[in-house]
Scaffold this motif. Structure first.
Motif, PDB file in Angstrom:
ATOM      1  N   CYS A 108       0.794  -1.249   0.000  1.00 32.41           N
ATOM      2  CA  CYS A 108       0.000   0.000   0.000  1.00 32.41           C
ATOM      3  C   CYS A 108       0.821   1.293   0.000  1.00 32.41           C
ATOM      4  O   CYS A 108       0.620   2.148  -0.867  1.00 32.41           O
ATOM      5  N   PRO A 109       1.739   1.477   0.956  1.00 31.86           N
ATOM      6  CA  PRO A 109       2.422   2.775   0.981  1.00 31.86           C
ATOM      7  C   PRO A 109       3.301   2.999  -0.248  1.00 31.86           C
ATOM      8  O   PRO A 109       3.584   4.149  -0.601  1.00 31.86           O
TER       9      PRO A 109
ATOM     10  N   ALA B 134      -3.356   0.778  15.509  1.00 32.88           N
ATOM     11  CA  ALA B 134      -4.195   0.782  14.315  1.00 32.88           C
ATOM     12  C   ALA B 134      -4.691  -0.637  14.066  1.00 32.88           C
ATOM     13  O   ALA B 134      -3.960  -1.603  14.281  1.00 32.88           O
ATOM     14  N   VAL B 135      -5.953  -0.737  13.657  1.00 29.99           N
ATOM     15  CA  VAL B 135      -6.544  -2.046  13.379  1.00 29.99           C
ATOM     16  C   VAL B 135      -7.091  -2.027  11.962  1.00 29.99           C
ATOM     17  O   VAL B 135      -7.853  -1.136  11.594  1.00 29.99           O
TER      18      VAL B 135
ATOM     19  N   SER C 122      -7.014   3.718  16.054  1.00 31.24           N
ATOM     20  CA  SER C 122      -7.395   4.122  14.704  1.00 31.24           C
ATOM     21  C   SER C 122      -7.926   2.895  13.988  1.00 31.24           C
ATOM     22  O   SER C 122      -7.170   1.984  13.646  1.00 31.24           O
ATOM     23  N   LEU C 123      -9.228   2.875  13.844  1.00 34.83           N
ATOM     24  CA  LEU C 123      -9.893   1.715  13.237  1.00 34.83           C
ATOM     25  C   LEU C 123     -10.134   2.054  11.780  1.00 34.83           C
ATOM     26  O   LEU C 123     -10.922   2.928  11.449  1.00 34.83           O
ATOM     27  N   LEU C 124      -9.422   1.332  10.914  1.00 32.60           N
ATOM     28  CA  LEU C 124      -9.327   1.790   9.528  1.00 32.60           C
ATOM     29  C   LEU C 124     -10.616   1.650   8.752  1.00 32.60           C
ATOM     30  O   LEU C 124     -10.824   2.332   7.774  1.00 32.60           O
TER      31      LEU C 124
ATOM     32  N   GLU D 123      -2.239   8.433   5.179  1.00 30.76           N
ATOM     33  CA  GLU D 123      -1.877   8.997   6.485  1.00 30.76           C
ATOM     34  C   GLU D 123      -1.467   7.911   7.477  1.00 30.76           C
ATOM     35  O   GLU D 123      -0.552   8.108   8.285  1.00 30.76           O
ATOM     36  N   LEU D 124      -2.124   6.749   7.424  1.00 31.19           N
ATOM     37  CA  LEU D 124      -1.732   5.642   8.305  1.00 31.19           C
ATOM     38  C   LEU D 124      -0.260   5.301   8.098  1.00 31.19           C
ATOM     39  O   LEU D 124       0.484   5.106   9.060  1.00 31.19           O
TER      40      LEU D 124
END
Lengths: 276, 249
Positions: free
Chosen positions: A100-101, B29-30, B54-56, B70-71
């Motif tokens: 992804c990134p 984060a999940v 932070s639940l995506l 951003e994650l």
């Protein structure tokens, strides 16, 4: 430029184009994907930003796609993407796996107009081993040791395709905080955007709307497609249609089932409109 | 009401999150389709520990305003302390395969793909591996394809590795120094032999392996109450199946 229909928008995409699309949780224009199928698009090269979903699977199933570059292809709760899996197995599409990134970073390099950008991680992954276009170099700023780091080439899609809530009189579009669509639009040569509606005014003159808008600078053409993200969700306007995707996942397990689905969900509506 | 496996797993993950020997978990984060890790995070938070979640794939209240990149930007900076990963195949060196079996790019069984694993596994100070299915087809001696490597050679920038692997049968602890798992605890009904039989990789086991503790009464009450309340919007099917909760209109 406001076009009269989503099919007119699809007509702008030539065969073989490199087309970037967001996945199901991030405002795909499924209406535009269906229009590309009706137009008989061929040899498209799809870029999933950063992964791919429903729209990618139906385009592959309909024979529109030669290549997919993505970090995953999935129908979420409905499981693996059936037409993608079959096409990969039969060798009918080329799949270039990423992470992804890395996809975000390659697009950000294009946004900035620089030839490459570095990204941490990835070293030791078979993704890297299968990406001759990605390079590992020693960090030139490292104070000690070689500190290897991956360099990713800028990626400039021919088209960004996505769905937004609305367009204004100036051709700006608004989609709130889903800024990955802005990154795709900035990085691509052209953005084609479907919207639910067109409103009077200029989003860029409104402080509360401007930060969720994409300037007409980047938007080549728009067309109205009501519920154009469906079955994907559109922010707080409508939710994800799980039943529709689950029904598709069942139907598309076989080629015959997929053809019947396509006929019903992609071609029948257009025939009805043509007959009216 | 007996303890559901999902409840046991969520409480087990919560204990690993709070492990005082591990780097602190201030921001977790999940990812998508992770109801049990999400339940564990809510449990930690609702037990009163100050943790940012932070639940995506939360339908409302997306935690990011700069898009999905951003994650990864946050993680690149070291501002995400803990992430969960799984895999279609996980091997004894904690290599993850999310791509597929057979030759690249998954000519046997194709899995969805690597997602952000090739980055997140390096850039978070710790990762908890979670895969409910514990079978020789998932836990293999060597993965067919590496989406994300379990350990990296000296000199390659890496903030952390797997802390543990939690399955439907047991908890393994990961030792990055020797790139091996050791058996830490067994869920009820399993033995070292039954785990060996279901595991394709070799692992270390001491003479006495404790049982995975039951969730406490307080944990169960939270899971069945406020944790379920928080999760009902994002994971309606899970809440219905595990807790019989139908979503309020």
């Amino acid at each position: 430029m406001m076009l009269p229909s989503v099919d007119a928008l699809a007509a702008m995409v030539p065969d073989g184009a490199l087309v970037a699309m967001p996945p199901d949780n991030s405002l795909p224009s499924v209406a535009l994907a269906k229009a590309l199928i009706r137009k008989g698009a061929r040899n498209l090269r799809l870029l999933g930003v950063p992964v791919s979903g429903f729209a990618t699977d139906i385009l592959i199933g309909a024979g529109c796609v030669a290549e997919v570059e993505t970090s995953a292809v999935s129908l979420g709760e409905a499981g693996f993407a059936p037409r993608f899996s079959v096409a990969l197995k039969e060798g009918r599409i080329k799949v270039r796996d990423a992470t992804c990134p890395a996809i975000h970073t390659m697009l950000q390099a294009s946004e900035k107009g620089v030839p490459f950008m570095p990204l941490r991680g990835i070293i030791g992954s078979d993704i890297l081993a299968n990406r001759p276009d990605w390079k590992v170099v020693p960090n030139p700023f490292a104070e000690d040791g070689s500190d290897p780091i991956v360099l990713l080439p800028a990626k400039q899609p021919d088209f960004a395709l996505f769905h937004a809530v609305m367009a204004d009189s100036e051709g700006n579009v608004w989609l709130g905080r889903r800024r990955e669509c802005a990154t795709i639009a900035h990085a691509s040569k052209a953005a084609l955007v479907t919207v639910e509606r067109v409103v009077e005014g200029n989003f860029l003159e409104d402080e509360r709307l401007a930060s969720g808008a994409i300037s007409a600078t980047y938007v080549s053409a728009t067309a109205i497609a009501e519920r154009g993200a469906r079955p994907a969700a559109l922010l707080d306007e409508y939710g994800f249609d799980q039943a529709y995707v689950s029904d598709y996942a069942r139907a598309a397990k076989t080629e015959e089932g997929f053809r019947a689905w396509l006929d019903r969900e992609v071609f029948a509506g257009a025939r009805k409109v043509a007959a009216e | 009401m007996s303890i559901a496996l999902e409840e046991r797993l969520a409480a087990t993950l919560a204990r690993l999150i709070l492990d005082p020997a591990a780097p602190p978990a201030r921001h977790i984060a999940v990812g998508a389709a992770s109801p049990i890790p999400a339940a564990a995070c809510w449990l930690v938070r609702l037990m009163g520990h100050p943790v940012r979640l932070s639940l995506l794939h939360k339908r409302s209240g997306n935690p990011f305003t700069e898009g999905t990149r951003e994650l990864f930007d946050l993680t690149g900076q070291g501002r995400i302390d803990l992430f969960f990963l799984g895999g279609g195949q996980i091997d004894g060196q904690a290599n993850l395969n999310l791509v597929g079996t057979g030759d690249w790019p998954g000519t046997g069984v194709r899995f969805p793909g690597s997602f952000g694993s090739a980055f997140m596994y390096f850039m978070t100070p710790r990762t908890i591996l979670f895969r409910e299915e514990h079978s020789p087809r998932v836990l293999v001696e060597k993965v067919d394809n590496i989406s994300a490597p379990g350990v990296s050679p000296p000199g390659v920038f890496r903030r952390g590795t797997a802390q543990a692997l939690v399955t439907g049968k047991c908890v393994f602890r990961f030792h990055p120094d020797r790139a091996r798992f050791s058996l830490e605890s067994l869920h009820p009904g399993d033995t070292v032999d039954s785990v060996r039989a279901a595991t394709g990789f070799d692992f270390d086991a001491e003479a006495d392996i404790p049982a995975t503790p039951d969730p406490t009464e307080a944990e169960l009450a939270l899971l069945r109450g406020r944790v379920c309340d928080e999760m009902a919007e994002t994971y309606p099917e899970f809440c219905k199946r595990v807790w019989g909760r139908t979503r309020a209109a």
